[in-house]
Design a protein around this motif. Structure first.
Motif, PDB file in Angstrom:
ATOM      1  N   HIS A 129       0.830  -1.210   0.000  1.00  0.00           N
ATOM      2  CA  HIS A 129       0.000   0.000   0.000  1.00  0.00           C
ATOM      3  C   HIS A 129       0.862   1.257   0.000  1.00  0.00           C
ATOM      4  CE1 HIS A 129      -3.627  -2.304   0.529  1.00  0.00           C
ATOM      5  NE2 HIS A 129      -3.041  -2.974   1.484  1.00  0.00           N
ATOM      6  N   ASP A 216      -5.480  -4.136  -2.300  1.00  0.00           N
ATOM      7  CA  ASP A 216      -6.489  -3.084  -2.213  1.00  0.00           C
ATOM      8  C   ASP A 216      -7.861  -3.669  -1.877  1.00  0.00           C
ATOM      9  OD1 ASP A 216      -4.589  -1.192  -2.797  1.00  0.00           O
ATOM     10  OD2 ASP A 216      -5.134  -0.998  -4.918  1.00  0.00           O
ATOM     11  N   ALA A 219      -7.816  -4.584   1.745  1.00  0.00           N
ATOM     12  CA  ALA A 219      -7.896  -3.364   2.554  1.00  0.00           C
ATOM     13  C   ALA A 219      -9.322  -2.815   2.591  1.00  0.00           C
ATOM     14  CB  ALA A 219      -6.946  -2.308   2.000  1.00  0.00           C
ATOM     15  N   SER A 220     -10.047  -3.004   1.505  1.00  0.00           N
ATOM     16  CA  SER A 220     -11.428  -2.519   1.485  1.00  0.00           C
ATOM     17  C   SER A 220     -12.307  -3.294   2.471  1.00  0.00           C
ATOM     18  CB  SER A 220     -12.005  -2.615   0.067  1.00  0.00           C
ATOM     19  OG  SER A 220     -12.273  -3.971  -0.300  1.00  0.00           O
ATOM     20  N   GLU A 223     -11.762  -1.721   5.781  1.00  0.00           N
ATOM     21  CA  GLU A 223     -12.456  -0.429   5.868  1.00  0.00           C
ATOM     22  C   GLU A 223     -13.956  -0.611   6.061  1.00  0.00           C
ATOM     23  OE1 GLU A 223     -13.050   3.646   3.186  1.00  0.00           O
ATOM     24  OE2 GLU A 223     -11.611   2.103   2.584  1.00  0.00           O
ATOM     25  N   PRO A 226     -14.488  -3.165   9.978  1.00  0.00           N
ATOM     26  CA  PRO A 226     -13.389  -3.130  10.943  1.00  0.00           C
ATOM     27  C   PRO A 226     -13.662  -4.007  12.162  1.00  0.00           C
ATOM     28  CG  PRO A 226     -14.685  -1.103  11.034  1.00  0.00           C
ATOM     29  CD  PRO A 226     -15.163  -1.866   9.827  1.00  0.00           C
TER      30      PRO A 226
END
Length: 341
Positions: A129, A216, A219-220, A223, A226
């Motif tokens: 990232h 990515d 990571a989404s 987000e 969580p």
């Protein structure tokens, strides 16, 4: 299978290598003396190596069956011959595919090696990232002797069974390690085939780009969900779970027993089953390759509660490469958590 049994089988396989060569195997003969041979323990690392080798070299993977369990794989004489005759061997390490280490340690052949677990422990790999600077990423691997026996031996972790002092050997779910393996393979192949060096480096850079897209997507998940609670029947996808910012709620007694290859206590099984029946988690990550009575009970409890089950495996499904596999797994996990939102 116990380690001693697996080691004996690997030794027996090594003993047959000379016999195979004497009988005129396909790896001998003057026409093949300059042919580079890349062998991987599983098709997971074979896929990573093939992405780097491209059209110049065809990578051979020893374990390809979706139903196979690499922990207990029995090396055949042909496997031993393939490893001994290889120019480069790419394997997981950390005691996971111990048959490869046994054959390498036998002294039969002297291939270059790339060991994923050694790269993981040394901290190789990029922050996926942190941008797309491939030159800087590649430079971190130029002086690293990837996967030598000395590197593997310096880790301080036991290679007996699955107990690695808290370190999980399933490092193919760690994207930075996959990136490190790709660059290490590019380095080794460039040494063996200088004319193809630019191709190998470019292919490793392209693989790095593709890993960014997977990272990515993971990571989404972090987000969107969580600290979402999940459960695993075993800790195979722990690096994915961590990267996705999820929380594994499986009781420690259950997880430790599975990781150490022992039967969980009745109390640990009951607590894990209740976790699922009470819908305290949002998804169950399930490894179909090592399923047993206990894991099937956990899956049944999850399905009875309407908890989505996400299958995570140890080898690639047919017709899928590493990037596609990791993308599909991340998508399946995201879909499961979206369903339970």
């Amino acid at each position: 299978m116990r380690l001693s049994s697996r080691t004996a089988l690997a030794a027996a396989a090594v003993a047959c290598v000379t016999t195979l060569a004497a009988c005129g195997s396909a790896t001998t003969g003057s026409d093949d003396e300059d042919t580079l041979r890349v062998v991987a323990s599983t098709n997971v690392w074979g896929s990573v190596a093939q992405a780097v080798a491209g059209d110049r070299i065809e990578v051979e993977s020893l374990i390809t069956e979706p139903s196979a369990d690499p922990h207990s794989y029995e090396a055949s004489p042909l496997d031993a011959a393939a490893i001994s005759d290889a120019s480069l061997v790419v394997y997981n390490g950390g005691g996971y595919d111990r048959f490869v280490e046994d054959i390498l340690e036998s002294g039969s052949g002297d291939p270059a090696t790339v060991e994923a677990f050694a790269l993981f422990e040394s901290g190789e790999g990029s922050d996926l990232h942190a941008g797309h600077d491939h030159e800087d990423t590649h430079d971190t691997h130029d002086t690293h002797d990837a996967g030598t026996d000395d590197t593997a031996g310096s880790t301080g972790h036991s290679h007996d069974g699955h107990d690695h002092s808290g370190v999980n050997e399933h490092v193919w779910y760690d994207l930075a390690t996959a990136d490190a393996v790709a660059h290490a393979v590019a380095d080794r192949l460039a040494e063996l085939d200088p004319e193809g060096a630019a191709t190998y480096e470019a292919n490793a850079a392209a693989f790095h780009d593709n890993l960014h897209a997977v990272a990515d997507r993971v990571a989404s998940i972090a987000e969107a969900h969580p600290d979402a609670p999940i459960a695993q029947t075993e800790s195979i996808a722990t690096y994915l779970v961590t990267a996705a910012g999820l929380r594994d709620e499986v009781p420690a007694d259950f997880a430790n027993a599975i990781e150490n290859g022992t039967d969980p206590s009745p109390a640990a099984i009951a607590a894990t089953r209740q976790l699922l029946l009470d819908k305290q988690v949002r998804a169950l990550l399930y490894n179909p390759q090592t399923e047993d009575k206990v894991s099937r009970e956990m899956r049944a409890a999850a399905e009875a509660s309407g908890i989505p089950v996400v299958e995570v495996s140890e080898t690639l499904p047919d017709g899928v490469d590493y990037i596609q596999w990791q993308t599909r797994t991340a998508e399946a996990l995201a879909s499961a958590l979206d369903t339970e939102s």
